[in-house]
Design a protein around this motif. Structure first.
Motif, PDB file in Angstrom:
ATOM      1  N   SER A   1       0.870  -1.172   0.025  1.00 34.12           N
ATOM      2  CA  SER A   1      -0.087   0.098  -0.013  1.00 34.12           C
ATOM      3  C   SER A   1       0.866   1.399  -0.113  1.00 34.12           C
ATOM      4  O   SER A   1       1.970   1.503   0.602  1.00 34.12           O
ATOM      5  CB  SER A   1      -0.689  -0.033   1.233  1.00 34.12           C
ATOM      6  N   LEU A   2       0.789   2.069  -0.900  1.00 38.03           N
ATOM      7  CA  LEU A   2       1.381   3.275  -1.089  1.00 38.03           C
ATOM      8  C   LEU A   2       0.654   4.613  -0.584  1.00 38.03           C
ATOM      9  O   LEU A   2      -0.638   4.886  -1.115  1.00 38.03           O
ATOM     10  CB  LEU A   2       1.808   3.495  -2.501  1.00 38.03           C
ATOM     11  N   ASP A   3       0.898   5.219   0.432  1.00 36.53           N
ATOM     12  CA  ASP A   3       0.486   6.349   0.678  1.00 36.53           C
ATOM     13  C   ASP A   3       1.261   7.537   0.519  1.00 36.53           C
ATOM     14  O   ASP A   3       2.311   8.159   1.231  1.00 36.53           O
ATOM     15  CB  ASP A   3       0.202   6.467   2.251  1.00 36.53           C
ATOM     16  N   HIS A   4       1.058   8.198  -0.797  1.00 37.37           N
ATOM     17  CA  HIS A   4       1.997   9.312  -1.326  1.00 37.37           C
ATOM     18  C   HIS A   4       1.242  10.553  -1.171  1.00 37.37           C
ATOM     19  O   HIS A   4       0.410  10.992  -1.862  1.00 37.37           O
ATOM     20  CB  HIS A   4       2.353   8.875  -2.818  1.00 37.37           C
ATOM     21  N   ARG A   5       1.904  11.274  -0.126  1.00 39.29           N
ATOM     22  CA  ARG A   5       1.159  12.666   0.410  1.00 39.29           C
ATOM     23  C   ARG A   5       1.935  13.976  -0.143  1.00 39.29           C
ATOM     24  O   ARG A   5       1.536  14.934   0.122  1.00 39.29           O
ATOM     25  CB  ARG A   5       1.143  12.769   1.751  1.00 39.29           C
ATOM     26  N   VAL A   6       2.893  13.720  -1.009  1.00 38.80           N
ATOM     27  CA  VAL A   6       3.632  14.783  -1.566  1.00 38.80           C
ATOM     28  C   VAL A   6       2.892  15.214  -2.773  1.00 38.80           C
ATOM     29  O   VAL A   6       2.678  14.362  -3.709  1.00 38.80           O
ATOM     30  CB  VAL A   6       5.110  14.495  -1.812  1.00 38.80           C
ATOM     31  N   GLU A   7       2.437  16.434  -2.800  1.00 37.63           N
ATOM     32  CA  GLU A   7       1.593  16.879  -3.936  1.00 37.63           C
ATOM     33  C   GLU A   7       2.617  17.026  -5.400  1.00 37.63           C
ATOM     34  O   GLU A   7       1.867  16.601  -6.387  1.00 37.63           O
ATOM     35  CB  GLU A   7       1.251  18.344  -3.484  1.00 37.63           C
ATOM     36  N   ASP A   8       3.782  17.491  -5.324  1.00 37.61           N
ATOM     37  CA  ASP A   8       4.271  17.568  -6.637  1.00 37.61           C
ATOM     38  C   ASP A   8       5.630  16.990  -6.332  1.00 37.61           C
ATOM     39  O   ASP A   8       6.672  17.431  -5.835  1.00 37.61           O
ATOM     40  CB  ASP A   8       4.700  18.952  -6.852  1.00 37.61           C
ATOM     41  N   PRO A   9       5.704  15.676  -6.647  1.00 33.25           N
ATOM     42  CA  PRO A   9       7.368  14.801  -6.333  1.00 33.25           C
ATOM     43  C   PRO A   9       8.298  15.269  -7.231  1.00 33.25           C
ATOM     44  O   PRO A   9       9.326  15.352  -6.981  1.00 33.25           O
ATOM     45  CB  PRO A   9       6.780  13.434  -6.884  1.00 33.25           C
ATOM     46  N   ALA A  10       7.978  15.966  -8.562  1.00 37.64           N
ATOM     47  CA  ALA A  10       8.905  16.406  -9.268  1.00 37.64           C
ATOM     48  C   ALA A  10       9.784  17.695  -8.724  1.00 37.64           C
ATOM     49  O   ALA A  10      10.829  18.307  -9.032  1.00 37.64           O
ATOM     50  CB  ALA A  10       8.353  16.795 -10.589  1.00 37.64           C
ATOM     51  N   ALA A  11       8.995  18.469  -7.486  1.00 45.29           N
ATOM     52  CA  ALA A  11       9.667  19.558  -6.934  1.00 45.29           C
ATOM     53  C   ALA A  11      10.744  19.090  -5.701  1.00 45.29           C
ATOM     54  O   ALA A  11      11.590  20.104  -5.416  1.00 45.29           O
ATOM     55  CB  ALA A  11       8.479  20.258  -6.282  1.00 45.29           C
ATOM     56  N   VAL A  12      10.733  17.909  -5.567  1.00 38.93           N
ATOM     57  CA  VAL A  12      11.775  17.565  -4.562  1.00 38.93           C
ATOM     58  C   VAL A  12      13.032  17.529  -5.061  1.00 38.93           C
ATOM     59  O   VAL A  12      13.221  16.873  -6.545  1.00 38.93           O
ATOM     60  CB  VAL A  12      11.305  16.008  -3.895  1.00 38.93           C
ATOM     61  N   PRO A  13      14.072  17.658  -4.490  1.00 40.01           N
ATOM     62  CA  PRO A  13      15.333  17.955  -5.104  1.00 40.01           C
ATOM     63  C   PRO A  13      15.961  16.393  -5.618  1.00 40.01           C
ATOM     64  O   PRO A  13      15.448  15.553  -4.759  1.00 40.01           O
ATOM     65  CB  PRO A  13      16.327  18.386  -4.145  1.00 40.01           C
TER      66      PRO A  13
END
Length: 411
Positions: free
Chosen positions: A304-316
């Motif tokens: 189960s994946l709980d991905h709460r980061v709105e914009d993963p591309a913004a992460v360095p």
């Protein structure tokens, strides 16, 4: 003689042997005397010729000086000839030659040129304390010389002043040459140290790159080979499995083996080249976490994946890659040590508060076959998180499961 960074072989003849000796650490450690270069021979011959010219000029002056007897003039010329010949020894014994010619200058006009050259050589090759003593004695003896041997056509004060200035000029010129040589030695030494430091930095960067490649190799291959192990074990323990399930497991084994071989081939190619991998496949980031989970599900895991980061591309990219590797290692460990359990991957965070990655699995049901493992994966993840400026914790939970939790900075 070792080659210096800034002196090519074709230009070494232009530099004095003493300077090349100071620039050659091997010769200095061995205590070898420097060999004369072509420039040394030219300079030594010029000094000898200058001393002879000064001596010949003094011979003509002696013939016109009524204060000098004939016998003293002959002795003066013999002494001057010996002094000129001694100029060839100035490189081997600069201090001894200057000290020996100092008293001769009182009684010999023809040795004056050799005396000045000896003072110049002493100033070039010896520290200032020797130059100060010998040069000071020579300047102090100038008035005595012209009192004992007065000039016929030149007043006494003028002769003393001229000779004193000539002596000071020879010493000053020699000290200037010495300072210039020391500056060149200092610059060459700094260049050598800079070369050494650059080489060490390059070696360190290469070593760090190889360590990073080794970590990537562990993370990637452990994930692939665990898939192989799990499905191969399932086929071994369930020989009566339905054909569809057997075919699916065989497909996963084939695909994982193919991808593992491809990853290993790329990594070995990078290690052989001795350079970081700039031309291979892109490194995974946080955006590739969905693909990782989907791959694990296809292999039969319950994730189960709980991905709460709105914009993963913004992460360095460096932070996202570290988070991806943490999740990958957590899934790999759960697949090995808790097969069949429901694994939860949670990723939360915002800029300024940091990125949190959590991989949790409950205790497995029944007995789990022992799977070999060295624990190096979690140690490597802890080091990776620390290098990224974060932290990683792992261990069993009070309910009997296992959890890997990491925090990474996201500025």
């Amino acid at each position: 003689m070792g080659e210096t960074p800034a002196l090519s072989t074709g230009r070494r003849w232009f530099f004095p042997s003493a300077l090349l000796h100071e620039l050659d650490p091997d010769a200095a450690r061995a205590g070898r005397r420097p060999r004369r270069t072509a420039r040394d021979w030219a300079v030594d011959f010029s000094c000898f010729l200058l001393a002879v010219v000064v001596g010949v000029t003094a011979v003509e002056a002696l013939a016109d000086n009524p204060h000098v007897p004939d016998g003293l003039a002959v002795a003066d010329q013999v002494t001057g000839a010996l002094a000129c010949a001694a100029v060839w020894l100035r490189r081997r014994w600069p201090l001894g030659l200057a000290v020996a010619l100092t008293p001769l200058g009182i009684f010999s006009d023809t040795s004056g040129g050799a005396g000045l050259i000896a003072l110049f050589t002493l100033a070039v090759h010896r520290p200032f304390r020797y130059v100060a003593w010998v040069g000071g004695v020579n300047v102090a003896l100038v008035p005595l010389f012209y009192w004992v041997r007065p000039e016929a056509d030149v007043p006494y004060p003028v002769a003393v002043l001229f000779a004193g200035l000539l002596t000071v000029a020879a010493v000053g010129w020699g000290m200037f040459v010495r300072a210039k040589r020391q500056l060149m030695v200092s610059l060459q030494d700094r260049a050598r140290r800079a070369e050494t430091e650059a080489r060490l930095r390059a070696e360190q960067a290469q070593r760090l790159a190889r360590e990073a490649i080794a970590r990537e190799m562990h993370d990637v291959l452990a994930h692939r080979l665990t898939l192989l192990s799990v499905h191969a074990g399932a086929l071994e323990f369930r020989p009566d499995a339905p054909p569809a399930e057997t075919a699916r497991a065989a497909g996963v084994i084939r695909e994982s083996a193919h991808e593992a071989l491809q990853d290993l081939r790329e990594i070995i190619g990078v290690l052989r080249a001795g350079e970081p991998d700039d031309t291979g496949r892109p490194q995974p980031t946080l955006a590739a976490l969905d693909t990782l989970v989907a791959e694990s599900r296809e292999a039969g895991m319950k994730v189960s994946l709980d991905h709460r980061v709105e914009d993963p591309a913004a992460v360095p990219s460096s932070v996202g890659r570290t988070a991806y590797r943490i999740a990958q290692e957590g899934l790999t460990n759960a697949r090995k040590h808790a097969p069949g359990t429901d694994v939860t991957v949670t990723v939360t965070g915002t800029p300024g508060t940091g990125l949190t990655v959590r991989v949790h699995n409950p205790p497995p049901e029944g007995e789990v076959p022992p799977v070999p493992g060295s624990g190096q994966g979690l140690i490597g993840l802890t080091e990776r998180a620390t290098l990224a400026g974060g932290r990683l914790e792992h261990g069993p939970t009070p309910q009997g499961g296992f959890e890997v939790r990491a925090w990474l900075p996201w500025g």
